[in-house]
Design an enzyme around this catalytic site. Structure first.
Site, short mmCIF file in Angstrom:
data_model
loop_
_atom_site.label_atom_id
_atom_site.label_comp_id
_atom_site.label_asym_id
_atom_site.label_seq_id
_atom_site.Cartn_x
_atom_site.Cartn_y
_atom_site.Cartn_z
N HIS A 86 0.81 -1.00 0.13
CA HIS A 86 -0.17 -0.05 0.17
C HIS A 86 0.59 1.31 0.09
O HIS A 86 2.24 1.69 0.62
CB HIS A 86 -0.45 0.01 1.14
CG HIS A 86 -1.64 1.30 1.41
ND1 HIS A 86 -3.21 1.31 0.32
CD2 HIS A 86 -1.39 1.74 1.44
CE1 HIS A 86 -3.46 2.53 0.55
NE2 HIS A 86 -2.55 3.09 1.74
N ASP A 165 -15.81 2.73 7.14
CA ASP A 165 -13.97 3.82 7.32
C ASP A 165 -14.44 4.74 6.05
O ASP A 165 -14.31 5.79 5.88
CB ASP A 165 -12.94 2.70 6.17
CG ASP A 165 -12.05 4.40 5.75
OD1 ASP A 165 -10.79 4.67 6.44
OD2 ASP A 165 -11.72 3.43 4.08
N ARG A 172 -14.13 12.82 6.28
CA ARG A 172 -13.18 13.73 6.55
C ARG A 172 -12.58 14.51 6.24
O ARG A 172 -11.72 15.62 6.43
CB ARG A 172 -11.95 12.48 7.25
CG ARG A 172 -11.97 12.14 8.52
CD ARG A 172 -11.40 10.55 8.60
NE ARG A 172 -9.76 10.48 8.37
CZ ARG A 172 -9.31 10.00 7.85
NH1 ARG A 172 -9.42 8.28 7.46
NH2 ARG A 172 -7.56 10.20 7.39
N SER A 187 -7.83 4.39 8.84
CA SER A 187 -8.10 3.98 7.68
C SER A 187 -7.15 2.89 6.67
O SER A 187 -8.27 1.82 5.91
CB SER A 187 -8.67 5.72 6.78
OG SER A 187 -8.28 4.87 5.98
N LYS A 191 -8.54 -1.54 5.76
CA LYS A 191 -8.82 -1.77 4.50
C LYS A 191 -7.91 -3.43 4.14
O LYS A 191 -7.95 -3.93 3.66
CB LYS A 191 -8.53 -0.85 3.86
CG LYS A 191 -10.38 0.08 3.45
CD LYS A 191 -9.83 1.25 3.08
CE LYS A 191 -9.10 1.98 3.24
NZ LYS A 191 -9.02 3.78 2.79
N1 URA Z 1 -5.73 6.78 2.51
C1 URA Z 1 -6.59 6.35 2.92
O1 URA Z 1 -6.80 4.78 3.20
N2 URA Z 1 -7.22 6.44 4.44
C2 URA Z 1 -6.89 8.07 4.56
O2 URA Z 1 -7.15 8.51 5.51
C3 URA Z 1 -6.23 8.21 3.63
C4 URA Z 1 -4.91 8.00 3.16
#
Ligand code: URA
Length: 430
Positions: A86, A165, A172, A187, A191
């Protein structure tokens, strides 16, 4: 129905720098997901968290509660190790494209759930969608089949994964609370843990084109995410990498696919190759594979073979001509010298303004739009030589793109040597 807690009490606790109990956190995430906490209350709580932080136990519980808000995928039936990467997002960051097939060459399955771009950072799905016929949406069964047959899949996360999320991130985004480290870490990791990967390598970007502008912040985010991964039994490592200048020589969609294919053909810009190989080594090591040589698999065409199968499996034609922007304009070097700076944020914003990115989730992106760079920091340039080519289907966008590039390229007298380190740190422990 009477609720277990009161949202206002929860907000007051964080406002006054207190600590939320596990039960309070579970209730907060669940109540927000089902609509029992209003957006304005969650916005106030997010702001209190941004200002006052959360301790490790709170972040861990917050993440677990977000995972529990949806489904959790399970790839154990594949019978092979899984690994994912990621990136926290940068300009010209196309690394996922060559990386996923490269890792799959060594028998490690790569279930890469990716997103679309918002703001100046590009999205992997937007890039791949410039390939004629390619489809981002797969069912869980299709994903599993592709992982078994091809070994790598890059697709959109289904709506069932961490729905808390999705709702929180959208809030947000419009309340100035994206930048809170506990909220970013939970967050991303909710995932990735729900996705069911066995190991995970995080590419935490640092610099003007990244969320994290300085190394201290990036190290804190990386340590927080590594701890969350390890607490959840996912073997997690983070690299901190430089996002002061764009990766490679392209920022856009189709042009980034083209550059990725060059890397898969054994060529491509040196920084893209270096980061792809280094991340592959980390992913393979995390998945328990020893003595792999990913650089060789880029050179000898094995990674390209997996790429072509991966694109075909999702309806795409890997040999089709990619879309090309209708209009182009070139920016020339104003003086002789060494290019010492090419600012990532300015290039990202310019590519976005040209149509490569979107301002709102519903907007479409232009496949051919973006910026092709002709020199990287460290290169010698001569006055009048092309520095960048701006690409778009809508030429009225050139002026705004040029505005954001004012001062982005800095040329110094010959002899200057800009110091540039691509990989800044590695964090394997919290
Ligand atoms: N990417 C995400 O998935 N969440 C965040 O809060 C920031 C970047």
């Amino acid at each position: 129905m009477s609720e277990q807690f009161d949202a206002v009490d929860i907000i007051r606790i964080k406002r006054d720098r207190g600590t939320l109990s596990p039960e309070q956190i579970d209730w907060t995430i669940d109540a927000y997901t089902r609509g029992a906490i209003a957006d304005e209350q969650m916005a106030a709580l997010n702001m209190a968290i941004l200002l006052n932080g959360m301790d490790r136990a709170e972040i861990s519980r917050w993440t677990t509660a977000m995972i529990a808000s949806g489904e959790r995928m399970d790839f154990s039936a594949l019978g092979k190790a899984t690994s994912d990467k990621h990136s926290t997002g940068g300009v010209g960051d196309k690394i996922t494209l060559p990386l996923a097939p490269l890792v799959a060459v060594f028998g490690v399955a790569v279930p890469q759930l990716s997103g679309r771009g918002l703001g100046h950072t590009g999205g992997t799905l937007d890039k791949l969608e410039s390939i004629p016929g390619w489809r981002a949406g797969l069912s869980n069964d299709e994903m599993m089949r592709q992982l078994a047959d091809v070994g790598a899949v890059i697709c959109a996360a289904g709506a069932g994964l961490a729905p808390a999320d999705k709702k929180l991130y959208a809030l947000r985004d419009v309340t100035g609370t994206v930048e809170a480290i506990p909220l970013i870490a939970s967050s991303i990791m909710s995932k990735k843990i729900a996705e069911g990967t066995g190991s995970l390598v995080l590419d935490v970007k640092v610099g003007s084109g990244a969320f994290m502008k300085n190394l201290d912040q990036a190290q804190e985010l990386a340590r927080t995410m590594v701890a969350l991964g390890q607490d959840a039994g996912v073997n997690t490592v983070a690299l901190l990498t430089n996002m002061a200048t764009p990766l490679g020589l392209t920022a856009g969609n189709a042009i980034e696919v083209q550059e990725s294919v060059e890397v898969l053909a054994g060529g491509g810009p040196q920084d893209v190759v270096e980061l792809t190989v280094r991340l592959a080594e980390e992913m393979l090591a995390c998945a328990g594979v020893k003595d792999a040589d990913p650089a060789a698999a880029l050179k000898d065409g094995r990674a390209m073979d997996v790429w072509e199968s991966m694109i075909e499996a999702q309806g795409g034609d890997p040999r089709a001509k990619l879309p090309v922007a209708k209009e182009s304009e070139t920016i020339y070097a104003p003086a002789d010298g060494v290019l010492v700076e090419l600012d990532a944020l300015s290039v990202g914003v310019a590519a976005w303004r040209l149509g490569a990115g979107r301002a709102r989730k519903e907007d479409a992106v232009q496949a051919g739009a973006g910026i092709r760079m002709h020199a990287k920091p460290g290169a010698l340039v001569r006055a009048g030589e092309p520095l960048m080519t701006l690409l778009t289907d809508t030429p009225e966008k050139f002026d705004r793109a040029r505005e954001s590039l004012q001062g982005a390229a800095v040329i110094a007298p010959e002899g200057s040597r800009p110091a540039f380190q691509l990989i800044l740190d590695r964090i394997a422990e919290a």
